[in-house]
Motif scaffolding. Structure first.
Motif, mmCIF file in Angstrom:
data_model
loop_
_atom_site.group_PDB
_atom_site.id
_atom_site.type_symbol
_atom_site.label_atom_id
_atom_site.label_comp_id
_atom_site.label_asym_id
_atom_site.label_seq_id
_atom_site.Cartn_x
_atom_site.Cartn_y
_atom_site.Cartn_z
ATOM 1 N N ALA A 111 -3.492 3.672 5.772
ATOM 2 C CA ALA A 111 -4.212 5.052 5.590
ATOM 3 C C ALA A 111 -3.229 6.210 5.420
ATOM 4 C CB ALA A 111 -4.937 5.403 6.933
ATOM 5 N N LEU A 112 -3.748 7.201 4.492
ATOM 6 C CA LEU A 112 -3.099 8.452 4.486
ATOM 7 C C LEU A 112 -4.027 9.611 4.649
ATOM 8 C CD1 LEU A 112 -1.106 7.550 0.854
ATOM 9 C CD2 LEU A 112 -0.385 7.058 3.139
ATOM 10 N N ASN A 113 -3.684 10.276 5.765
ATOM 11 C CA ASN A 113 -4.492 11.438 6.028
ATOM 12 C C ASN A 113 -4.028 12.596 5.607
ATOM 13 O OD1 ASN A 113 -6.638 10.113 7.880
ATOM 14 N ND2 ASN A 113 -4.963 9.456 8.924
ATOM 15 N N VAL A 114 -4.034 12.990 4.409
ATOM 16 C CA VAL A 114 -3.518 13.872 3.470
ATOM 17 C C VAL A 114 -4.500 14.732 2.767
ATOM 18 C CG1 VAL A 114 -1.261 12.744 3.382
ATOM 19 C CG2 VAL A 114 -3.203 12.244 1.614
ATOM 20 N N PHE A 115 -4.014 16.167 2.477
ATOM 21 C CA PHE A 115 -4.945 16.945 1.578
ATOM 22 C C PHE A 115 -6.272 17.169 1.979
ATOM 23 C CE2 PHE A 115 -2.123 14.607 -1.572
ATOM 24 C CZ PHE A 115 -1.144 15.207 -1.534
ATOM 25 N N GLY A 116 -6.403 17.144 3.356
ATOM 26 C CA GLY A 116 -7.563 17.296 4.136
ATOM 27 C C GLY A 116 -8.620 16.403 4.019
ATOM 28 N N THR A 117 -8.063 14.986 3.540
ATOM 29 C CA THR A 117 -9.061 13.926 3.268
ATOM 30 C C THR A 117 -8.242 12.580 3.861
ATOM 31 O OG1 THR A 117 -10.312 13.029 1.949
ATOM 32 C CG2 THR A 117 -8.398 13.563 0.931
ATOM 33 N N LYS A 118 -8.807 11.549 3.385
ATOM 34 C CA LYS A 118 -8.205 10.308 3.909
ATOM 35 C C LYS A 118 -8.201 9.433 2.569
ATOM 36 C CE LYS A 118 -8.337 6.583 7.331
ATOM 37 N NZ LYS A 118 -9.210 6.038 8.449
ATOM 38 N N LEU A 119 -7.162 8.925 2.179
ATOM 39 C CA LEU A 119 -6.904 8.092 1.288
ATOM 40 C C LEU A 119 -6.491 6.584 1.668
ATOM 41 C CD1 LEU A 119 -4.705 10.335 -1.129
ATOM 42 C CD2 LEU A 119 -7.149 10.348 -0.826
ATOM 43 N N VAL A 120 -6.362 5.660 0.725
ATOM 44 C CA VAL A 120 -5.982 4.181 0.978
ATOM 45 C C VAL A 120 -5.032 4.071 0.140
ATOM 46 C CG1 VAL A 120 -7.850 3.270 -0.055
ATOM 47 C CG2 VAL A 120 -6.687 1.699 1.470
ATOM 48 N N ALA A 121 -3.784 3.437 0.503
ATOM 49 C CA ALA A 121 -2.870 2.965 -0.527
ATOM 50 C C ALA A 121 -2.497 1.492 -0.242
ATOM 51 C CB ALA A 121 -1.461 3.723 -0.143
ATOM 52 N N TYR A 122 -2.390 0.961 -1.303
ATOM 53 C CA TYR A 122 -2.240 -0.714 -1.239
ATOM 54 C C TYR A 122 -1.286 -1.047 -2.471
ATOM 55 C CZ TYR A 122 -6.022 -1.045 -4.370
ATOM 56 O OH TYR A 122 -6.762 -1.152 -5.559
ATOM 57 N N ARG A 123 -0.794 -2.437 -2.241
ATOM 58 C CA ARG A 123 -0.069 -2.869 -3.573
ATOM 59 C C ARG A 123 -0.685 -4.068 -4.155
ATOM 60 N NH1 ARG A 123 5.146 -1.867 -4.822
ATOM 61 N NH2 ARG A 123 5.542 -0.797 -3.053
ATOM 62 N N GLY A 124 -0.875 -3.729 -5.465
ATOM 63 C CA GLY A 124 -1.845 -5.142 -5.900
ATOM 64 C C GLY A 124 -1.154 -6.442 -5.625
ATOM 65 N N LYS A 125 -1.879 -7.364 -5.568
ATOM 66 C CA LYS A 125 -1.485 -8.739 -5.521
ATOM 67 C C LYS A 125 -1.087 -9.312 -6.868
ATOM 68 C CE LYS A 125 -3.716 -10.337 -1.244
ATOM 69 N NZ LYS A 125 -4.526 -11.429 -0.732
ATOM 70 N N GLU A 126 -1.751 -8.705 -7.792
ATOM 71 C CA GLU A 126 -1.539 -9.532 -9.192
ATOM 72 C C GLU A 126 -0.281 -8.631 -9.899
ATOM 73 O OE1 GLU A 126 -5.266 -9.413 -11.404
ATOM 74 O OE2 GLU A 126 -5.805 -11.169 -10.055
ATOM 75 N N ASP A 127 -0.250 -7.395 -9.922
ATOM 76 C CA ASP A 127 0.417 -6.419 -10.626
ATOM 77 C C ASP A 127 1.661 -6.047 -9.687
ATOM 78 O OD1 ASP A 127 -0.722 -4.437 -9.181
ATOM 79 O OD2 ASP A 127 -1.430 -3.381 -10.692
ATOM 80 N N GLY A 128 1.527 -5.958 -8.566
ATOM 81 C CA GLY A 128 2.621 -5.480 -7.664
ATOM 82 C C GLY A 128 2.818 -4.191 -7.540
ATOM 83 N N GLU A 129 1.779 -3.390 -7.988
ATOM 84 C CA GLU A 129 2.164 -1.944 -8.087
ATOM 85 C C GLU A 129 1.091 -1.314 -6.983
ATOM 86 O OE1 GLU A 129 1.037 -0.552 -11.885
ATOM 87 O OE2 GLU A 129 2.520 -1.586 -13.030
ATOM 88 N N VAL A 130 1.780 -0.180 -6.554
ATOM 89 C CA VAL A 130 1.048 0.790 -5.643
ATOM 90 C C VAL A 130 -0.261 1.410 -6.036
ATOM 91 C CG1 VAL A 130 1.267 2.660 -3.984
ATOM 92 C CG2 VAL A 130 3.145 1.056 -4.085
ATOM 93 N N HIS A 131 -1.030 1.436 -5.522
ATOM 94 C CA HIS A 131 -2.306 1.997 -5.959
ATOM 95 C C HIS A 131 -3.159 3.054 -4.780
ATOM 96 C CE1 HIS A 131 -2.453 -0.630 -9.401
ATOM 97 N NE2 HIS A 131 -2.262 -1.525 -8.610
ATOM 98 N N ILE A 132 -3.670 4.052 -5.209
ATOM 99 C CA ILE A 132 -4.085 5.075 -4.206
ATOM 100 C C ILE A 132 -5.361 5.349 -4.461
ATOM 101 C CG2 ILE A 132 -3.728 7.120 -2.761
ATOM 102 C CD1 ILE A 132 -0.858 7.034 -3.155
#
Length: 368
Positions: free
Chosen positions: A45-66
């Motif tokens: 969880a990212l509580n930023v910019f007056g809202t809430k986001l979710v950050a995770y790393r993809g199992k297939e591409d290994g990249e971070v997504h938000i």
């Protein structure tokens, strides 16, 4: 005191502090959300910019997504879900959201609604850090404002980041003021400033300082040089050199803030250090941790002030202050729509607050 003097004093009006009303708007640019190893296959969880986001790393591409954190189906929190492939699955009804924000599976539906799209935020992994791009107009990242590559992080001669997140109850602009605030280094950071200057151009604002430090150095261990650079409104790195326990040291500091809302922000504070080639891995780790502790001790002096000061939009300045209004003019470009940014917000300037030994001169004498 004469009657005339008393009368003159009586006519002087107290200075009125001004605090402007603000719409909810967050500065355009790249923001650090944490070290690269702080995002993994478990949604964060990212509580930023007056809202809430979710950050995770993809199992297939290994990249971070938000992505935006709340599922528009029934409001489920994706931060409590799990990662499948490169998607995050809502724990409420198992709706699956791809890295692009498009719903890619509803296990009990024959057709996915056309409107099943949530916001996917631009992400950058660089210098051992994860960045997210914020733009109130919704524009894509500006290529020339991408943070520069920090070659030292990619070198085996340097440690990794030691990181700590520090919540602050204030406006993020107050942190940026430090770039021009020479006068606070003595009472807050126990530093004796020998020279101080600022430069700005485009999206960068730089502070060059030479001084001593009563916490980070003991006695007369020589001068410390500091080059602090903002690349955009929130990503600030500082390169410091000097002596620690009699040994030459060179460190990079990260002091990068990200707003929680209009009244609070979090500072991602980090330290990485040039390794001592004669020391063991454990000794180098201990050294950077010791330096981190000393910096945190010093930095918390700032925190105590920020948590208790008021927001002041018309600071009463004197001739010994640094160019506070200049740094605020520079910062204002990130609060302005792109097509409305004016030349005086981004033009190249230099301001010398105190003349003395330059960073380059001290580095040459210290052998860096």
């Amino acid at each position: 005191m004469t009657v005339a003097a008393k009368t003159t004093q009586a006519k002087r009006e107290p200075y009125q502090i001004k605090t402007d009303e603000r719409e909810e708007r967050y500065a355009r640019g790249w923001y650090v959300v944490g070290a690269t190893n702080s995002i993994n296959l478990k949604p964060r969880a990212l509580n930023v910019f007056g809202t809430k986001l979710v950050a995770y790393r993809g199992k297939e591409d290994g990249e971070v997504h938000i992505l935006d954190a709340y599922c528009p189906h029934m409001g489920g929190d994706l931060c409590g879900g799990e990662v499948t492939g490169n998607s995050v699955v809502c724990p409420f009804h198992l709706w699956s959201w791809g890295a692009d924000g498009v719903c890619d599976d509803i296990p009990y539906a024959n057709k996915i609604p056309d409107k099943a799209v949530i916001k996917s935020w631009p992400v950058l992994e660089k210098n051992g850090l994860v960045f997210v791009w914020q733009d109130p107009e919704g524009n894509p990242p500006i290529p020339e404002q991408e943070p520069a590559r920090m070659e030292d992080w990619y070198s085996e001669s340097w440690t990794d980041w030691e990181m700590e997140a520090i919540p602050i109850e204030s406006l993020g602009r107050e942190l940026v003021d430090n770039m021009a605030d020479m006068a606070h280094f003595g009472p807050i950071h126990y530093s004796s400033v020998k020279s101080f200057r600022n430069t700005m151009e485009g999206h960068q604002f730089v502070q060059y300082m030479v001084g001593g430090h009563d916490i980070l150095t003991e006695g007369d261990e020589g001068l410390i040089t500091s080059v602090a650079r903002y690349e955009g409104p929130a990503y600030m790195t500082t390169t410091m050199t000097g002596l620690m326990d009699g040994h030459p040291m060179k460190v990079h500091l990260l002091v990068s803030h990200i707003p929680t809302d209009m009244n609070q922000f979090v500072i991602n504070f980090g330290v990485m250090m040039m390794k001592n080639p004669k020391a063991s891995k454990a000794q180098n780790t201990a050294l950077v941790q010791e330096y981190m502790e000393k910096n945190i001790e010093s930095f918390h002096q700032d925190v105590a002030v920020w948590n208790n000061k008021c927001i002041i939009d018309n600071p009463l300045l004197c001739d010994g202050d640094g160019p506070i209004n200049l740094v605020r003019k520079w910062y204002s470009q990130f609060m302005t729509n792109v097509d409305e940014v004016q030349p005086n917000q981004v033009k190249a300037r230099e301001h010398v607050t105190m003349e003395g030994p330059t960073v380059e001169e001290v580095l040459a004498k210290q052998g860096f």
